[in-house]
Design a protein around this motif. Structure first.
Motif, PDB file in Angstrom:
ATOM      1  N   LEU A  52       0.715  -1.335   0.043  1.00 39.12           N
ATOM      2  CA  LEU A  52       0.199  -0.241   0.115  1.00 39.12           C
ATOM      3  C   LEU A  52       0.757   1.272  -0.056  1.00 39.12           C
ATOM      4  O   LEU A  52       0.359   2.247   0.513  1.00 39.12           O
ATOM      5  CB  LEU A  52      -0.821   0.062   1.023  1.00 39.12           C
ATOM      6  CG  LEU A  52      -1.832  -1.219   1.287  1.00 39.12           C
ATOM      7  CD1 LEU A  52      -2.879  -0.979   2.539  1.00 39.12           C
ATOM      8  CD2 LEU A  52      -3.111  -1.154   0.101  1.00 39.12           C
ATOM      9  N   GLY A  53       2.238   1.004  -0.478  1.00 41.72           N
ATOM     10  CA  GLY A  53       2.975   2.277  -0.691  1.00 41.72           C
ATOM     11  C   GLY A  53       4.331   2.034   0.169  1.00 41.72           C
ATOM     12  O   GLY A  53       5.365   2.556  -0.008  1.00 41.72           O
ATOM     13  N   CYS A  54       4.259   1.186   1.298  1.00 44.62           N
ATOM     14  CA  CYS A  54       5.553   0.818   2.021  1.00 44.62           C
ATOM     15  C   CYS A  54       6.439  -0.032   1.062  1.00 44.62           C
ATOM     16  O   CYS A  54       6.291  -0.436   0.098  1.00 44.62           O
ATOM     17  CB  CYS A  54       5.234   0.105   3.454  1.00 44.62           C
ATOM     18  SG  CYS A  54       4.434   1.177   4.663  1.00 44.62           S
ATOM     19  N   VAL A  55       7.670  -0.138   1.458  1.00 40.32           N
ATOM     20  CA  VAL A  55       8.794  -1.140   0.680  1.00 40.32           C
ATOM     21  C   VAL A  55       8.988  -2.188   1.756  1.00 40.32           C
ATOM     22  O   VAL A  55       9.426  -2.277   2.881  1.00 40.32           O
ATOM     23  CB  VAL A  55      10.211  -0.416   0.764  1.00 40.32           C
ATOM     24  CG1 VAL A  55      11.131  -1.155  -0.133  1.00 40.32           C
ATOM     25  CG2 VAL A  55       9.860   1.085  -0.142  1.00 40.32           C
ATOM     26  N   ARG A  56       8.259  -3.361   1.240  1.00 44.19           N
ATOM     27  CA  ARG A  56       8.524  -4.631   1.989  1.00 44.19           C
ATOM     28  C   ARG A  56       9.871  -5.349   1.536  1.00 44.19           C
ATOM     29  O   ARG A  56      10.092  -5.496   0.462  1.00 44.19           O
ATOM     30  CB  ARG A  56       7.250  -5.381   1.624  1.00 44.19           C
ATOM     31  CG  ARG A  56       5.915  -5.106   1.752  1.00 44.19           C
ATOM     32  CD  ARG A  56       4.723  -5.930   1.374  1.00 44.19           C
ATOM     33  NE  ARG A  56       3.229  -5.546   1.746  1.00 44.19           N
ATOM     34  CZ  ARG A  56       2.417  -6.157   1.146  1.00 44.19           C
ATOM     35  NH1 ARG A  56       2.453  -7.364   0.196  1.00 44.19           N
ATOM     36  NH2 ARG A  56       1.210  -5.719   1.356  1.00 44.19           N
ATOM     37  N   LEU A  57      10.149  -5.933   2.511  1.00 43.29           N
ATOM     38  CA  LEU A  57      11.490  -6.685   2.366  1.00 43.29           C
ATOM     39  C   LEU A  57      11.361  -8.147   3.258  1.00 43.29           C
ATOM     40  O   LEU A  57      10.301  -8.362   3.916  1.00 43.29           O
ATOM     41  CB  LEU A  57      12.504  -6.205   3.146  1.00 43.29           C
ATOM     42  CG  LEU A  57      12.951  -4.624   2.536  1.00 43.29           C
ATOM     43  CD1 LEU A  57      13.616  -3.709   3.497  1.00 43.29           C
ATOM     44  CD2 LEU A  57      13.732  -4.523   1.127  1.00 43.29           C
ATOM     45  N   THR A  58      12.425  -8.999   2.693  1.00 47.81           N
ATOM     46  CA  THR A  58      12.195 -10.247   3.623  1.00 47.81           C
ATOM     47  C   THR A  58      12.681  -9.660   5.096  1.00 47.81           C
ATOM     48  O   THR A  58      13.382  -8.605   5.297  1.00 47.81           O
ATOM     49  CB  THR A  58      13.493 -11.150   3.262  1.00 47.81           C
ATOM     50  OG1 THR A  58      14.823 -10.464   3.569  1.00 47.81           O
ATOM     51  CG2 THR A  58      13.469 -11.595   1.639  1.00 47.81           C
TER      52      THR A  58
END
Length: 285
Positions: A135-141
């Motif tokens: 939703l706009g954030c930067v997802r990472l492992t």
């Protein structure tokens, strides 16, 4: 078994002292580092650059990510990190682990979890890494989010940009897919949480050419094959095995063509996504 090796060489910054008349390297005391985080929104890739004493920046880490999907695009621009959260409630009711705010409600964080429980990950979202999905954030492992959480201090510069043709100087790590039938799928396979069942499969890096001091010794002019042959993995049961199908990446400030003592990050990932990684002292002599 098939051998896969990816070697990424960056600019050299000597952080130790090499004594040409001896057989060991003396490492200098490591100082706290400054970083710049570049988010390539179009490629869903994050590259972390280390700032050097002479004002240059050197790429040291590359993370696959998921930026904002259509209608919720991650904003372009230059920002700075501010708040840090072990767990953070998201606007959709999910939870992000190791969340780092850098632009109002926009943060780096893990794949979303249904609850504040490391074994309650939304595994279908893990399989979207490398695609715009948030939703706009930067997802990472989990491991990559934790690295930013642990190593990038408040005020770290973050630049979000678009370049679909070039993910970054270190390339983009390959995405790993979790199988629906896998018993551990609700745990992030990179998470080193003591309760993570993936740890029963996670080996440790093992030096084949070590001298009992934990240092990887390489000759001047060493090749990727030399590095590959210097390493193996040790299973949780203590068995030493060849790297085999592990895809190996080595990044950091080192120069294999000049004698010296360097620190590099060595990361191997198998076909299941189980990651083994370590910052290693390398002595080129």
């Amino acid at each position: 078994m098939k051998r896969v090796f990816t070697l990424v060489i960056t600019l050299c910054i000597c952080i130790g002292i090499f004594d040409a008349g001896s057989n060991f390297c003396v490492s200098a005391k490591e100082e706290k580092k400054d970083y710049v985080i570049m988010v390539n929104r179009a490629a869903n890739c994050v590259t972390v650059y280390e700032k050097t004493e002479n004002g240059d920046v050197v790429p040291v880490r590359a993370f696959i990510c998921s930026c904002g999907r259509e209608g919720h695009e991650t904003p372009l621009g230059v920002f700075k990190t501010s708040n840090y959260y072990d767990w953070r409630l998201m606007v959709d009711g999910s939870y992000g682990h190791y969340a780092v705010r850098f632009n109002r409600g926009i943060m780096f964080h893990s794949i979303p979890y249904y609850t504040k429980n490391a074994g309650d990950m939304e595994w279908e979202q893990y399989n979207l890494l490398g695609q715009a999905a948030s939703l706009g954030c930067v997802r990472l492992t989990c491991a990559d989010a934790k690295w930013i959480y642990d190593n990038c201090k408040a005020g770290t510069e973050v630049m979000v940009y678009d370049d679909a043709e070039n993910p970054g100087p270190l390339g983009r790590p390959e995405e790993i897919k979790l199988a629906e039938e896998h018993a551990y799928k609700t745990w992030d396979p990179t998470d080193t949480d003591i309760n993570n069942p993936w740890n029963t499969l996670r080996p440790a890096l093992h030096l084949m050419n070590g001298r009992g001091d934990g240092v990887m010794y390489l000759p001047v002019g060493a090749t990727a094959l030399d590095i590959y042959n210097a390493l193996a993995v040790r299973t949780p049961q203590g068995e030493v095995r060849e790297l085999g199908a592990y895809q190996l990446r080595m990044t950091g400030n080192y120069d294999l063509n000049h004698a010296g003592s360097y620190v590099a990050h060595v990361c191997g990932t198998d076909t299941l996504g189980v990651r083994v990684e370590q910052d290693m002292l390398i002595c080129v002599e």
